[in-house]
Design a protein around this motif. Structure first.
Motif, PDB file in Angstrom:
ATOM      1  N   ILE A 180       0.868  -1.208  -0.056  1.00 55.72           N
ATOM      2  CA  ILE A 180       0.035  -0.053   0.024  1.00 55.72           C
ATOM      3  C   ILE A 180       1.037   1.178   0.004  1.00 55.72           C
ATOM      4  O   ILE A 180       0.613   2.282  -0.745  1.00 55.72           O
ATOM      5  CB  ILE A 180      -1.094  -0.074   1.210  1.00 55.72           C
ATOM      6  CG1 ILE A 180      -2.121  -1.165   1.212  1.00 55.72           C
ATOM      7  CG2 ILE A 180      -1.622   1.425   1.351  1.00 55.72           C
ATOM      8  CD1 ILE A 180      -2.650  -1.262   2.362  1.00 55.72           C
ATOM      9  N   SER A 181       1.910   1.264   0.650  1.00 57.32           N
ATOM     10  CA  SER A 181       2.981   2.244   0.761  1.00 57.32           C
ATOM     11  C   SER A 181       3.527   2.786  -0.342  1.00 57.32           C
ATOM     12  O   SER A 181       3.412   3.921  -0.771  1.00 57.32           O
ATOM     13  CB  SER A 181       3.929   2.274   2.022  1.00 57.32           C
ATOM     14  OG  SER A 181       4.741   3.268   1.985  1.00 57.32           O
ATOM     15  N   ASN A 182       3.976   1.651  -1.129  1.00 60.04           N
ATOM     16  CA  ASN A 182       4.616   1.979  -2.387  1.00 60.04           C
ATOM     17  C   ASN A 182       3.435   2.295  -3.411  1.00 60.04           C
ATOM     18  O   ASN A 182       4.033   3.261  -4.105  1.00 60.04           O
ATOM     19  CB  ASN A 182       5.447   0.477  -2.880  1.00 60.04           C
ATOM     20  CG  ASN A 182       6.686   0.271  -1.923  1.00 60.04           C
ATOM     21  OD1 ASN A 182       7.300   1.032  -1.119  1.00 60.04           O
ATOM     22  ND2 ASN A 182       6.736  -1.186  -1.889  1.00 60.04           N
ATOM     23  N   TYR A 183       2.427   1.738  -3.367  1.00 60.51           N
ATOM     24  CA  TYR A 183       1.316   2.119  -4.561  1.00 60.51           C
ATOM     25  C   TYR A 183       0.902   3.702  -4.124  1.00 60.51           C
ATOM     26  O   TYR A 183       0.989   4.308  -5.200  1.00 60.51           O
ATOM     27  CB  TYR A 183       0.117   1.450  -4.332  1.00 60.51           C
ATOM     28  CG  TYR A 183      -0.967   1.685  -5.221  1.00 60.51           C
ATOM     29  CD1 TYR A 183      -1.012   1.285  -6.578  1.00 60.51           C
ATOM     30  CD2 TYR A 183      -2.017   2.480  -4.900  1.00 60.51           C
ATOM     31  CE1 TYR A 183      -2.037   1.717  -7.367  1.00 60.51           C
ATOM     32  CE2 TYR A 183      -3.161   2.890  -5.686  1.00 60.51           C
ATOM     33  CZ  TYR A 183      -2.934   2.419  -6.837  1.00 60.51           C
ATOM     34  OH  TYR A 183      -3.980   2.891  -7.793  1.00 60.51           O
ATOM     35  N   ILE A 184       0.717   4.041  -3.315  1.00 60.85           N
ATOM     36  CA  ILE A 184       0.438   5.556  -2.813  1.00 60.85           C
ATOM     37  C   ILE A 184       1.699   6.416  -3.044  1.00 60.85           C
ATOM     38  O   ILE A 184       1.154   7.520  -3.816  1.00 60.85           O
ATOM     39  CB  ILE A 184      -0.036   5.507  -1.347  1.00 60.85           C
ATOM     40  CG1 ILE A 184      -1.375   4.711  -1.033  1.00 60.85           C
ATOM     41  CG2 ILE A 184      -0.418   7.106  -0.936  1.00 60.85           C
ATOM     42  CD1 ILE A 184      -2.559   5.311  -1.982  1.00 60.85           C
ATOM     43  N   THR A 185       2.764   6.058  -2.789  1.00 60.41           N
ATOM     44  CA  THR A 185       4.019   6.979  -3.018  1.00 60.41           C
ATOM     45  C   THR A 185       4.107   7.215  -4.509  1.00 60.41           C
ATOM     46  O   THR A 185       4.420   8.288  -5.009  1.00 60.41           O
ATOM     47  CB  THR A 185       5.099   6.199  -2.264  1.00 60.41           C
ATOM     48  OG1 THR A 185       4.995   6.277  -0.945  1.00 60.41           O
ATOM     49  CG2 THR A 185       6.070   7.046  -2.385  1.00 60.41           C
ATOM     50  N   ALA A 186       3.808   6.065  -5.129  1.00 55.37           N
ATOM     51  CA  ALA A 186       3.941   6.109  -6.575  1.00 55.37           C
ATOM     52  C   ALA A 186       2.895   6.752  -7.342  1.00 55.37           C
ATOM     53  O   ALA A 186       3.164   7.478  -8.274  1.00 55.37           O
ATOM     54  CB  ALA A 186       4.045   4.623  -7.128  1.00 55.37           C
ATOM     55  N   PHE A 187       1.638   6.342  -6.916  1.00 53.81           N
ATOM     56  CA  PHE A 187       0.546   6.921  -7.893  1.00 53.81           C
ATOM     57  C   PHE A 187      -0.370   8.145  -7.304  1.00 53.81           C
ATOM     58  O   PHE A 187      -0.952   8.872  -8.076  1.00 53.81           O
ATOM     59  CB  PHE A 187      -0.523   5.609  -8.305  1.00 53.81           C
ATOM     60  CG  PHE A 187       0.192   4.650  -9.037  1.00 53.81           C
ATOM     61  CD1 PHE A 187       0.433   5.102 -10.413  1.00 53.81           C
ATOM     62  CD2 PHE A 187       0.834   3.507  -8.612  1.00 53.81           C
ATOM     63  CE1 PHE A 187       1.085   3.920 -11.196  1.00 53.81           C
ATOM     64  CE2 PHE A 187       1.455   2.745  -9.322  1.00 53.81           C
ATOM     65  CZ  PHE A 187       1.452   2.806 -10.713  1.00 53.81           C
ATOM     66  N   HIS A 188      -0.138   8.156  -5.773  1.00 55.75           N
ATOM     67  CA  HIS A 188      -1.037   9.528  -5.403  1.00 55.75           C
ATOM     68  C   HIS A 188      -0.039   9.899  -4.072  1.00 55.75           C
ATOM     69  O   HIS A 188      -0.629  10.036  -3.076  1.00 55.75           O
ATOM     70  CB  HIS A 188      -2.233   8.535  -4.754  1.00 55.75           C
ATOM     71  CG  HIS A 188      -3.144   8.012  -5.664  1.00 55.75           C
ATOM     72  ND1 HIS A 188      -3.591   8.724  -6.873  1.00 55.75           N
ATOM     73  CD2 HIS A 188      -3.678   6.689  -5.862  1.00 55.75           C
ATOM     74  CE1 HIS A 188      -4.234   8.019  -7.566  1.00 55.75           C
ATOM     75  NE2 HIS A 188      -4.415   6.779  -6.681  1.00 55.75           N
ATOM     76  N   PRO A 189       1.039  10.400  -4.605  1.00 57.53           N
ATOM     77  CA  PRO A 189       1.806  11.037  -3.428  1.00 57.53           C
ATOM     78  C   PRO A 189       1.285  12.247  -2.839  1.00 57.53           C
ATOM     79  O   PRO A 189       1.706  12.576  -1.797  1.00 57.53           O
ATOM     80  CB  PRO A 189       3.175  11.407  -4.378  1.00 57.53           C
ATOM     81  CG  PRO A 189       2.724  11.683  -5.734  1.00 57.53           C
ATOM     82  CD  PRO A 189       1.549  10.498  -5.777  1.00 57.53           C
ATOM     83  N   LYS A 190       0.297  13.036  -3.658  1.00 55.71           N
ATOM     84  CA  LYS A 190      -0.308  14.131  -2.912  1.00 55.71           C
ATOM     85  C   LYS A 190      -1.212  13.895  -1.908  1.00 55.71           C
ATOM     86  O   LYS A 190      -1.315  14.530  -0.770  1.00 55.71           O
ATOM     87  CB  LYS A 190      -0.965  14.759  -4.040  1.00 55.71           C
ATOM     88  CG  LYS A 190      -0.449  15.904  -4.838  1.00 55.71           C
ATOM     89  CD  LYS A 190      -1.368  16.828  -5.771  1.00 55.71           C
ATOM     90  CE  LYS A 190      -0.556  17.869  -6.362  1.00 55.71           C
ATOM     91  NZ  LYS A 190      -1.410  18.873  -7.338  1.00 55.71           N
ATOM     92  N   VAL A 191      -1.682  12.538  -1.968  1.00 59.29           N
ATOM     93  CA  VAL A 191      -2.452  12.019  -0.912  1.00 59.29           C
ATOM     94  C   VAL A 191      -1.991  11.981   0.379  1.00 59.29           C
ATOM     95  O   VAL A 191      -2.207  12.747   1.861  1.00 59.29           O
ATOM     96  CB  VAL A 191      -3.220  10.974  -1.130  1.00 59.29           C
ATOM     97  CG1 VAL A 191      -4.065  10.465   0.060  1.00 59.29           C
ATOM     98  CG2 VAL A 191      -4.326  10.998  -2.364  1.00 59.29           C
ATOM     99  N   SER A 192      -0.813  11.430   0.537  1.00 57.48           N
ATOM    100  CA  SER A 192       0.132  11.187   1.621  1.00 57.48           C
ATOM    101  C   SER A 192       0.773  12.544   2.043  1.00 57.48           C
ATOM    102  O   SER A 192       0.892  12.626   3.269  1.00 57.48           O
ATOM    103  CB  SER A 192       1.265  10.093   1.356  1.00 57.48           C
ATOM    104  OG  SER A 192       1.902  10.274   0.211  1.00 57.48           O
ATOM    105  N   GLY A 193       1.204  13.083   1.028  1.00 55.75           N
ATOM    106  CA  GLY A 193       1.756  14.405   1.192  1.00 55.75           C
ATOM    107  C   GLY A 193       1.025  15.623   2.192  1.00 55.75           C
ATOM    108  O   GLY A 193       1.503  16.098   3.027  1.00 55.75           O
ATOM    109  N   ILE A 194      -0.319  15.683   1.473  1.00 52.18           N
ATOM    110  CA  ILE A 194      -1.295  16.826   2.095  1.00 52.18           C
ATOM    111  C   ILE A 194      -1.598  16.160   3.582  1.00 52.18           C
ATOM    112  O   ILE A 194      -1.716  16.887   4.501  1.00 52.18           O
ATOM    113  CB  ILE A 194      -2.380  17.046   1.247  1.00 52.18           C
ATOM    114  CG1 ILE A 194      -2.067  17.541  -0.178  1.00 52.18           C
ATOM    115  CG2 ILE A 194      -3.575  17.758   1.972  1.00 52.18           C
ATOM    116  CD1 ILE A 194      -3.215  17.863  -1.097  1.00 52.18           C
TER     117      ILE A 194
END
Length: 206
Positions: free
Chosen positions: A120-134
């Motif tokens: 999950i961490s790799n997927y979000i970091t690769a495809f939805h970094p804005k989600v985790s960043g915000i």
């Protein structure tokens, strides 16, 4: 009032008071009153200054608190707006990112998340970094406001939580909390702000 009248009454009782013709009598009375009232007036002035300083300190703190909270709310509003705009985008399957996150992560239990944490961490970091960043930028601000139980901090903290939940919806917030948990190894589920509120819903649908 008694403090100011008592010395005159005592002096008159002991020595008498009148319209003396001798200058020395007036000098003695003046010396007595000066010796008695100077310390009293100085003490009274000191107390007034202490009260003023106390009130000024409270006013300064209130102004600082309001300014601090106002600045934080502006930042929170900015991040919410950016998150909302991003979540409304559609992926290649024509599904909004918010729907994708809810479908994938909203119903996952803690155990399931632990097993798939790296994936999950790799997927979000690769495809939805804005989600985790915000979300990572929002949490320190919210936690700082929530750490103070005094008014107006707690009031604005709860208001900000409710605002985020209303704009993004609770399922989306819970899903992002779970993503945040997977990416940030130091975060416990009990420390999340929205996942805890949705546990009763998600616990039976792993």
């Amino acid at each position: 009032m008694v403090v100011f009248i008592s010395p005159v009454v005592l002096y008159g009782y002991q020595f008498g008071i009148g319209l003396w013709s001798e200058h020395s009598k007036w000098a003695e009375l003046g010396s007595f009153l000066s010796g008695v009232y100077s310390p009293v007036i100085a003490l009274f002035a000191f107390i007034v200054l202490l009260v003023q300083a106390s009130w000024q300190s409270k006013i300064n703190k209130y102004q600082y608190d309001i300014s601090y909270i106002s600045a934080n709310r502006d930042v929170i509003d900015y991040y919410i707006e950016k998150m909302e705009q991003y979540l409304e985008k559609k992926n290649e399957q024509g599904v909004t990112i918010s729907q994708e996150l809810v479908q994938k992560y909203y119903a996952k239990s803690e155990d399931a998340l632990q097993l798939e944490r790296d994936q999950i961490s790799n997927y979000i970091t690769a495809f939805h970094p804005k989600v985790s960043g915000i979300w990572s930028a929002l949490y320190p601000i919210l936690n700082a406001m929530g750490s103070n139980s005094e008014f107006p901090y707690e009031h604005n903290y709860l208001g900000s939580i409710q605002k985020i939940e209303t704009i993004l919806t609770l399922p989306v917030c819970v899903a992002i909390d779970k993503v945040y948990f997977c990416i940030n190894r130091r975060v416990n589920p009990s420390e999340t702000l929205f996942w805890e509120g949705g546990k009763n819903i998600t616990s039976g649908s792993t």
